[in-house]
Each structure stands twice: as structure tokens, then as C-alpha cells.
Enzyme design. Structure first.
Site, short mmCIF file in Angstrom:
data_model
loop_
_atom_site.label_atom_id
_atom_site.label_comp_id
_atom_site.label_asym_id
_atom_site.label_seq_id
_atom_site.Cartn_x
_atom_site.Cartn_y
_atom_site.Cartn_z
N TYR A 181 36.29 39.73 40.01
CA TYR A 181 37.07 40.66 39.19
C TYR A 181 36.08 41.60 38.50
O TYR A 181 34.92 41.22 38.27
CB TYR A 181 37.89 39.90 38.14
N TYR A 215 38.20 33.15 46.03
CA TYR A 215 37.03 33.12 45.15
C TYR A 215 36.95 31.81 44.37
O TYR A 215 37.96 31.13 44.18
CB TYR A 215 37.05 34.32 44.18
N ARG A 236 40.03 29.31 44.68
CA ARG A 236 41.41 29.79 44.67
C ARG A 236 41.61 30.57 45.96
O ARG A 236 40.75 31.36 46.37
CB ARG A 236 41.65 30.77 43.50
N HIS A 239 44.55 36.25 46.43
CA HIS A 239 45.84 36.55 45.82
C HIS A 239 45.80 37.86 45.05
O HIS A 239 44.74 38.33 44.64
CB HIS A 239 46.30 35.42 44.88
N HIS A 241 47.54 39.53 41.68
CA HIS A 241 48.33 39.22 40.48
C HIS A 241 49.30 40.36 40.17
O HIS A 241 48.94 41.54 40.29
CB HIS A 241 47.41 39.08 39.26
C1 BEZ Z 1 43.03 33.57 38.45
O1 BEZ Z 1 42.58 34.64 38.11
O2 BEZ Z 1 43.82 33.58 39.33
C2 BEZ Z 1 42.60 32.28 37.83
C3 BEZ Z 1 41.24 32.01 37.68
C4 BEZ Z 1 40.85 30.83 37.08
C5 BEZ Z 1 41.79 29.92 36.64
C6 BEZ Z 1 43.13 30.19 36.81
C7 BEZ Z 1 43.55 31.37 37.41
FE FE Z 2 43.12 35.46 40.18
#
Ligand code: BEZ
Ligand code: FE
Length: 336
Positions: A181, A215, A236, A239, A241
Site C-alpha cells: 500500500y 501480500y 492475504r 483484493h 477494498h
Molecule cells: C488489509 O489491508 O486487507 C489487512 C491487512 C492486515 C490485516 C487485516 C487486513
Molecule cells: Fe488489504
């Protein structure tokens, strides 16, 4: 020494509350510690807080009893929590991360946003939302050139009755092609890969973005150590958001997960729901690319997705019903 020569020293004082008027036997046996503490919760005046603390104490003491935790194990736990607190800053929220990897964030989110027939489901917010996303118009890009493979995101914001929602506010953010990010770059001078836009009069939205990539969540702190100790990865799946707000509707915080990612089923923070897994269409057509304003080439991914908001009253009713149904005997065991 004469009294008037004594150094000025304030006397230690209590917090002002008297000894409680409760029958509290000396806690000579382990169970009396729990019983006394539960009796003390009767001093809590707010009924909801009293209920929560009774539950908390009952479950934590039960956990300690059942696991026969050793003094060393408990000290290690305290030291872990201390390290977790010490690494926290306004932007490094290790306690939130702990809540995320233990599934608590996802659970709280699930209980507070139960599925409503037809409504888009929620997903975890995560720590990378910022307030400074630039306003963009429909058709604009949220990512600067060179941030990744082109993606176009489009659809409508409608409600559970199929009614378009004009002027809904959409906040959206994602990683670049390296899995970072913008806030993770030390030299960040302005927001990137994030934007704020509004639906048009027919509830339509559309913007240029990049294909997000999977990531790792921060692994250089105590939560990273914990995951390694538990033999768990810290990834993760990729995705995008999105957070959508419109008057009269329940605010929706969600994310969309392109199918095929190897981390989908074992997301480190339990954010993926089946209904949030989406297909990215592969488009290789000069005219379609130009129509969407891509500056070069013809190849892009297309994410077409309608976002379905739930009217506030429907959402409240669903939450209350869910709470009733899922209170699974818990209040029978622990009297409020
Ligand atoms: C996210 O940005 O998706 C995320 C990152 C770390 C913990 C939970 C969500
Ligand atoms: Fe995220």
C-alpha cells in the site's frame, strides 16, 4: 525534625471508593478467586458492561483452569502482550493485527453485519484505509501510471430492492503490483492506489485501477513471531477494498477477492467470504481500452460488480435476529 521541616510529601490515596459491602471470603482456594471476582462485578452499574465482564472473567478463568497454565507460560504471554503494546504507534497498530490473525476482527464484523438476503457481504477493514484519498470522477484512475497491470472496476450501487443509489460515496484502496500500500513506502508524498468517488444519477460507478496482488501482513513484530510459532503463513490473497456510504443505508465495508489466488482459503485474517470472490474478465480490445481511458495498450482486466446496500432498518432487524439466534445458550450459563 520539627513537623514544619518535613519534606512535602503527599500521602498515598485510594481511588476514593470504600470497601465493598459484599461477602468476600479470603480466596484460600482457586475457585474462590473466581467467585469473589464475579461477586465484585455486581458493583458495575451499567448492565451491558456487567454482562460483558462476567462473561470475560468466567471464560478467562475457565481457560486458565482447563489449561493449567504454568507461571512461565503466563509470563511469556504477558511479555508478548508487552512487546505488542511497545511496537504500537498511531500507524503501526499491532493490537489490531493480533485481533485480525486471531479471527476476532472478522468475528466482530460478521456478528455486526449479518448477511441480509441480496446485500453485499462485509469484509475486514484492515489497517491501510486512510482519510486522504483523492476525489476522483467516474472514469478516472486511482493509480498513477506504472503501478501495475490495468484493471477497470465498474457496476452500480443498488439496494436490496434493486433501486439504484445515486450519489453514494465509494472509498477504494488497493496494493500496487509489488504488494505494498502507498502508506508502506517511507517516501510517500501523496496518496496512490486509492480514491474517493460518487455514483452517478443511475447509481453507476467506474474507475481505472491496477490488478492488486497478494501480500504479507506485517511480519516484523510480535504478531509475525506468533504466526511463525503457530506454523501459519502471513499472507492475504489479492483484493480490492471498497467502503460505500449513502444516507439511509448501512455503511458497507467490504473487499473483492479475484478467484484463483492460492491464499484465498487460508487468508491470514479470515476476510474472504464466498460471495466476495470475483472473476476478473480478461479484455484484449483496443476500442474497449480506449473507451475506458487507458493511456496505452489494449489489454486490461475488467471487474464488473454491483454493490448492494441494505436499508438501515433491515440491517438493524437482521442484526437483532442474528444476535437472538446466536446467543447460543450463553446467557443460560452466565446470568446477566
Ligand atoms: C488489509 O489491508 O486487507 C489487512 C491487512 C492486515 C490485516 C487485516 C487486513
Ligand atoms: Fe488489504
Amino acid at each position: 525534625m520539627a513537623d514544619d521541616k518535613k519534606p512535602l510529601q503527599a500521602k498515598a490515596v485510594s481511588n476514593g471508593l470504600p470497601p465493598p459491602n459484599l461477602d468476600l471470603p479470603y480466596p484460600d482456594r482457586p475457585e474462590l478467586i473466581t467467585e469473589n471476582l464475579l461477586k465484585l462485578t455486581n458493583l458495575i452499574t451499567d448492565e451491558r458492561k456487567k454482562y460483558i465482564f462476567k462473561n470475560l472473567i468466567t471464560h478467562i478463568h475457565q481457560f486458565i483452569n482447563e489449561t493449567s497454565i504454568t507461571t512461565d507460560e503466563w509470563m511469556n504471554t504477558i511479555q508478548f502482550l508487552t512487546r505488542t503494546g511497545q511496537i504500537c504507534t498511531p500507524i503501526r497498530q499491532e493490537f489490531i493485527l493480533l485481533s485480525d490473525v486471531l479471527g476476532i476482527s472478522a468475528l466482530v464484523d460478521a456478528l455486526n453485519n449479518p448477511p441480509v438476503s441480496g446485500g453485499t457481504e462485509s469484509s475486514v477493514l484492515g489497517p491501510f484505509f486512510t482519510e486522504d484519498a483523492p476525489d476522483v470522477n467516474n472514469g478516472d484512475s486511482i493509480a498513477s501510471e506504472g503501478k501495475g497491470q490495468y484493471m477497470y472496476v465498474e457496476g452500480r450501487v443498488i439496494d436490496t430492492h434493486g433501486k439504484p443509489v445515486p450519489n453514494a460515496l465509494i472509498e477504494t484502496w488497493e496494493t500496487d503490483e509489488y504488494g505494498f500500500y502507498d502508506t508502506q513506502y517511507a517516501d510517500r508524498s501523496k496518496p496512490d492506489c486509492r480514491g474517493r468517488l460518487r455514483t452517478d444519477k443511475d447509481g453507476r460507478y467506474g474507475y481505472r485501477a491496477v490488478v492488486p496482488v497478494a501480500y504479507p501482513i506485517p511480519g516484523d513484530g510480535p504478531v509475525g513471531d506468533l504466526l511463525l510459532m503457530l506454523n501459519r503463513h502471513n499472507m492475504r490473497p489479492n483484493h480490492l477494498h471498497m467502503m460505500i456510504e449513502a444516507p439511509g443505508y448501512q455503511k458497507l465495508t467490504t473487499a473483492f477477492y479475484p478467484e484463483g489466488d492460492e491464499w484465498l482459503a487460508s487468508d491470514a485474517v479470515f476476510g474472504v467470504k464466498k460471495s466476495l470472490v470475483v472473476t476478473l474478465k480478461d479484455v484484449d480490445n483496443e476500442q474497449e481500452a480506449r473507451k475506458r481511458g487507458f493511456p496505452k495498450g489494449s489489454h486490461f482486466k475488467l471487474l464488473e460488480h454491483d454493490l448492494v446496500l441494505v436499508p438501515e432498518a433491515e440491517s438493524k432487524a437482521a442484526r437483532e435476529q442474528y444476535a437472538r439466534e446466536h446467543a447460543v445458550n450463553r446467557s443460560n450459563e452466565i446470568q446477566a
